[in-house]
Design a protein around this motif. Structure first.
Motif, PDB file in Angstrom:
ATOM      1  N   TRP A  44      37.058  21.160  11.808  1.00 37.81           N
ATOM      2  CA  TRP A  44      37.031  22.550  12.243  1.00 37.81           C
ATOM      3  C   TRP A  44      38.161  22.865  13.206  1.00 37.81           C
ATOM      4  O   TRP A  44      38.508  23.999  13.402  1.00 37.81           O
ATOM      5  CB  TRP A  44      35.708  22.859  12.949  1.00 37.81           C
ATOM      6  N   VAL A  53      41.841  23.223  14.384  1.00 37.07           N
ATOM      7  CA  VAL A  53      43.143  23.414  13.747  1.00 37.07           C
ATOM      8  C   VAL A  53      44.176  23.719  14.826  1.00 37.07           C
ATOM      9  O   VAL A  53      43.991  24.629  15.628  1.00 37.07           O
ATOM     10  CB  VAL A  53      43.103  24.583  12.737  1.00 37.07           C
ATOM     11  N   MET A  84      36.969  38.126   8.049  1.00 39.82           N
ATOM     12  CA  MET A  84      37.269  37.094   7.047  1.00 39.82           C
ATOM     13  C   MET A  84      36.611  37.438   5.720  1.00 39.82           C
ATOM     14  O   MET A  84      37.221  37.301   4.665  1.00 39.82           O
ATOM     15  CB  MET A  84      36.767  35.735   7.534  1.00 39.82           C
ATOM     16  N   SER A 133      41.544  38.716   7.336  1.00 39.87           N
ATOM     17  CA  SER A 133      41.974  37.688   8.284  1.00 39.87           C
ATOM     18  C   SER A 133      43.206  36.976   7.723  1.00 39.87           C
ATOM     19  O   SER A 133      43.163  36.471   6.605  1.00 39.87           O
ATOM     20  CB  SER A 133      40.873  36.655   8.514  1.00 39.87           C
ATOM     21  N   VAL A 172      44.434  34.157   8.725  1.00 39.86           N
ATOM     22  CA  VAL A 172      44.416  32.704   8.894  1.00 39.86           C
ATOM     23  C   VAL A 172      43.205  32.013   8.293  1.00 39.86           C
ATOM     24  O   VAL A 172      43.131  30.792   8.288  1.00 39.86           O
ATOM     25  CB  VAL A 172      44.513  32.311  10.387  1.00 39.86           C
ATOM     26  N   CYS A 173      42.255  32.763   7.791  1.00 38.71           N
ATOM     27  CA  CYS A 173      41.045  32.131   7.289  1.00 38.71           C
ATOM     28  C   CYS A 173      40.425  32.967   6.180  1.00 38.71           C
ATOM     29  O   CYS A 173      40.579  34.180   6.136  1.00 38.71           O
ATOM     30  CB  CYS A 173      40.058  31.981   8.449  1.00 38.71           C
ATOM     31  N   TRP A 233      40.655  27.390   6.467  1.00 35.81           N
ATOM     32  CA  TRP A 233      41.759  27.831   7.325  1.00 35.81           C
ATOM     33  C   TRP A 233      43.067  27.718   6.563  1.00 35.81           C
ATOM     34  O   TRP A 233      43.311  26.739   5.872  1.00 35.81           O
ATOM     35  CB  TRP A 233      41.811  26.980   8.594  1.00 35.81           C
ATOM     36  N   SER A 234      43.914  28.710   6.693  1.00 40.76           N
ATOM     37  CA  SER A 234      45.227  28.703   6.016  1.00 40.76           C
ATOM     38  C   SER A 234      46.206  27.840   6.761  1.00 40.76           C
ATOM     39  O   SER A 234      46.152  27.662   7.923  1.00 40.76           O
ATOM     40  CB  SER A 234      45.780  30.121   5.933  1.00 40.76           C
TER      41      SER A 234
END
Length: 117
Positions: free
Chosen positions: A71, A73, A99, A104, A106-107, A116-117
């Motif tokens: 989880w 990052v 999201m 979102s 990044v996610c 998560w990207s």
């Protein structure tokens, strides 16, 4: 909104959009577990924290150095200060909602998981 209501909002969004991740979460802590933790640390847990832990036990198998395995990052960041845990959980729910609607950067949710990207 109370901590219980705010956390329920977060868990409802996770269960709806990331059911596989939701299934991986541990169940609630018990009063006995919290008493043992308080004794080990020599402190009494704050009421809101105690209430939350009785709904969500964070004794996850992937925790190391304050990070939760897959989880975590990148580098830790400061996202702001909140007046209460309920206010923080409300902000988490708002992020999960963004999201879910694809806004979102990044996610996203993919195949029942938070990715998560």
């Amino acid at each position: 909104m109370s901590v219980t209501e705010s956390w329920l909002r977060v868990m409802t969004l996770v269960r709806e959009h990331a059911p596989a991740d939701h299934a991986d979460l541990p169940g609630p802590a018990t009063g006995q577990m919290l008493a043992a933790a308080e004794e080990r640390m020599g402190i009494c847990l704050h009421g809101d924290l105690r209430t939350w832990l009785l709904q969500n036990n964070l004794d996850l198998p992937h925790v190391r150095d304050g990070r939760v395995g897959r989880w975590f990052v990148g580098d830790p960041t400061v996202t702001g200060e909140y007046e209460s845990m309920a206010q923080y959980f409300d902000s988490v729910a708002e992020t999960l909602t963004r999201m879910a609607d694809g806004s979102s950067p990044v996610c996203r949710f993919t195949e029942g998981r938070l990715v998560w990207s």
